[in-house]
Design a protein around this motif. Structure first.
Motif, short mmCIF file in Angstrom:
data_model
loop_
_atom_site.label_atom_id
_atom_site.label_comp_id
_atom_site.label_asym_id
_atom_site.label_seq_id
_atom_site.Cartn_x
_atom_site.Cartn_y
_atom_site.Cartn_z
N UNK A 133 -2.57 16.59 8.40
CA UNK A 133 -1.35 16.06 9.00
C UNK A 133 -1.07 14.65 8.50
N UNK A 134 -1.44 14.38 7.25
CA UNK A 134 -1.42 13.01 6.72
C UNK A 134 -0.04 12.38 6.75
N UNK A 135 1.02 13.20 6.67
CA UNK A 135 2.38 12.65 6.59
C UNK A 135 2.76 11.82 7.81
N UNK A 136 2.16 12.09 8.98
CA UNK A 136 2.57 11.37 10.18
C UNK A 136 2.13 9.91 10.15
N UNK A 137 1.18 9.58 9.27
CA UNK A 137 0.66 8.21 9.21
C UNK A 137 1.29 7.39 8.09
N UNK A 138 2.26 7.95 7.38
CA UNK A 138 2.82 7.29 6.20
C UNK A 138 3.34 5.89 6.52
N UNK A 139 4.01 5.73 7.63
CA UNK A 139 4.58 4.43 7.96
C UNK A 139 3.63 3.47 8.62
N UNK A 140 2.36 3.83 8.74
CA UNK A 140 1.40 3.01 9.48
C UNK A 140 0.24 2.52 8.62
N UNK A 141 0.31 2.72 7.32
CA UNK A 141 -0.82 2.34 6.47
C UNK A 141 -0.39 1.29 5.46
N UNK A 142 -1.39 0.67 4.85
CA UNK A 142 -1.15 -0.37 3.87
C UNK A 142 -0.45 0.20 2.64
N UNK A 143 0.60 -0.47 2.21
CA UNK A 143 1.34 -0.03 1.03
C UNK A 143 0.64 -0.47 -0.25
N UNK A 144 0.61 0.40 -1.24
CA UNK A 144 0.04 0.03 -2.54
C UNK A 144 0.90 -1.06 -3.18
N UNK A 145 0.25 -2.07 -3.73
CA UNK A 145 0.94 -3.21 -4.33
C UNK A 145 0.90 -3.06 -5.84
N UNK A 146 2.03 -2.92 -6.50
CA UNK A 146 2.05 -2.70 -7.95
C UNK A 146 1.65 -3.98 -8.72
N UNK A 147 0.77 -3.81 -9.69
CA UNK A 147 0.40 -4.92 -10.58
C UNK A 147 0.28 -4.36 -11.99
#
Length: 418
Positions: free
Chosen positions: A381-395
């Motif tokens: 059910x990973x999709x429910x946590x999408x807005x609650x986790x650390x976003x990947x930072x592009x480098x």
């Protein structure tokens, strides 16, 4: 060695043969297996159990099959994990997570119950094996049917989480998405079972299916060095799990294999689907059906088949039950992940959030042992946590970019959240 005698009504105690029947024709109460405990004592010992393979069949004498196990050889005996960092956050002394989110092969506690139901289905001559499911059960039924070469039908609500649908579809059952909620699905499956004579794990095979759940109770006691915990918190859906965990405790106590007193049991439900907890709080014995509305779809059952048994056990054991909001469930998922590195589905988040609430209410003392039952894996059910986790930072690929990011973090501008 089988010690199975037959079935008996939980309510009026009428005896039945050990067949594909699940409800009493006298009072409509649920049926449960009866064992010859005197016969079981001869081999159901700590020493014999410890010498057996680490799966649910190590408790073979008190499981309702008559021949040899046919599936589930990797199921059960999931880890009981000490949770010191979560304990510190909750302000308690001794806390454990019973993690069935890593059960084999489909990452939920349903692998226990289906191992028993599927074996018994074959013993009773069924060639078609099915279920009504909110996701996890369908995954397990399809997987075990595939292993046994049984034709399989999985009925699900049509709004189920995509990964749980995929988790059944990968085994190539006939997968039927019903326009309605779980209770609609369950009613339809009852009709199908009656008309076509198929074996449904959680309908006409329910008496055997449910017994697999008590192995979680057996394992908790064994993994604690054959002592009972003081408090056990379990999610509540259809009502299968919590009463059977307690039945397992009671059987060990009866056979003299567990040290201490029987635990207090606590039920956890989502506020959007909490018929059992509402009934408990209102002081009534039989839950009134509700229409589920919660992100915790695996426990979103508005008319739980064994709801009255849950209330019975909560009262008998001296425990209690609570409900939590969807927001509190998501917080519970986060809390378990960041403290103990365990990613659970919303049912597990419900257990964590309710445990926290019960501790805050001082219903569970802070200085006594607590076990929290986690029944499914968060990756489903990973999709429910999408807005609650650390976003990947592009480098870029350069070290300078990493250093620039670290410098910004130290200055208080990094670590952006989704």
């Amino acid at each position: 060695m089988s010690t199975l005698i037959g079935l008996q009504c939980h309510v009026c105690h009428t005896a039945f043969a050990a067949e594909a029947t699940y409800v009493c024709d006298q009072c409509f109460g649920p049926l449960e297996p009866v064992y010859d405990y005197d016969k079981a004592r001869a081999t159901f010992t700590r020493e014999n159990i410890a010498s057996r393979p680490r799966n649910l069949w190590r408790y073979r004498e008190l499981l309702p099959i008559t021949g040899e196990p046919l599936t589930g050889f990797g199921s059960g005996f999931t880890p009981l994990i000490p949770a010191p960092r979560l304990a510190a956050r909750l302000g308690v002394r001794e806390l454990y997570v019973k993690d069935d989110g890593v059960n084999h092969p489909t990452l939920s506690y349903k692998d226990r119950v289906v191992s028993v139901a599927a074996t018994r289905a074959v013993e009773l001559g069924f060639t078609v094996f099915g279920c009504a499911s909110t996701g996890n059960l369908g995954n397990s039924v399809a997987a075990h049917a595939s292993r046994l070469g049984l034709r399989c039908f999985v009925f699900i609500p049509d709004d189920l989480e995509p990964y749980k649908v995929l988790g059944s579809a990968i085994y190539h059952p006939t997968l039927l998405a019903v326009r309605g909620n779980y209770d609609d699905v369950n009613r339809l499956c009852t009709q199908v079972a009656d008309k076509h004579g198929w074996g449904f794990a959680n309908i006409n095979l329910r008496s055997y299916y449910a017994e697999g759940a008590k192995t979680m109770g057996f394992e908790i006691v064994e993994q604690l060095g054959w002592r009972f915990p003081k408090h056990v918190v379990s999610p509540v859906a259809g009502g299968t799990l919590l009463p059977r965990i307690f039945r397992g405790f009671r059987e060990l106590h009866q056979l003299g294999l567990g040290e201490g007193d029987l635990p207090k049991m606590y039920g956890a439900q989502a506020a959007g689907s909490a018929p059992v907890i509402r009934a408990l709080h209102q002081g009534i014995d039989y839950p009134d059906p509700v229409k589920p509305d919660t992100i915790a779809k695996s426990i979103a059952i508005g008319n739980p088949a064994d709801g009255f048994q849950v209330i019975e056990v909560l009262k008998e054991s001296g425990g209690w039950g609570e409900m939590v909001t969807d927001e509190e469930i998501l917080d519970g998922i986060n809390l378990l992940a960041e403290t103990e590195g365990i990613f659970t589905e919303p049912a597990g988040g419900t257990t964590i959030a309710v445990t926290r609430k019960l501790i805050e209410q001082e219903r569970i003392p802070r200085n006594e042992s607590i076990v929290m039952c986690i029944t499914g894996n968060g990756y489903k059910t990973a999709d429910i946590m999408t807005g609650r986790v650390t976003r990947a930072i592009p480098i870029s690929r350069s070290l300078e970019d990493v250093d620039a990011y670290l410098a910004g973090t130290l200055a208080g501008v990094g670590g952006e959240q989704a």
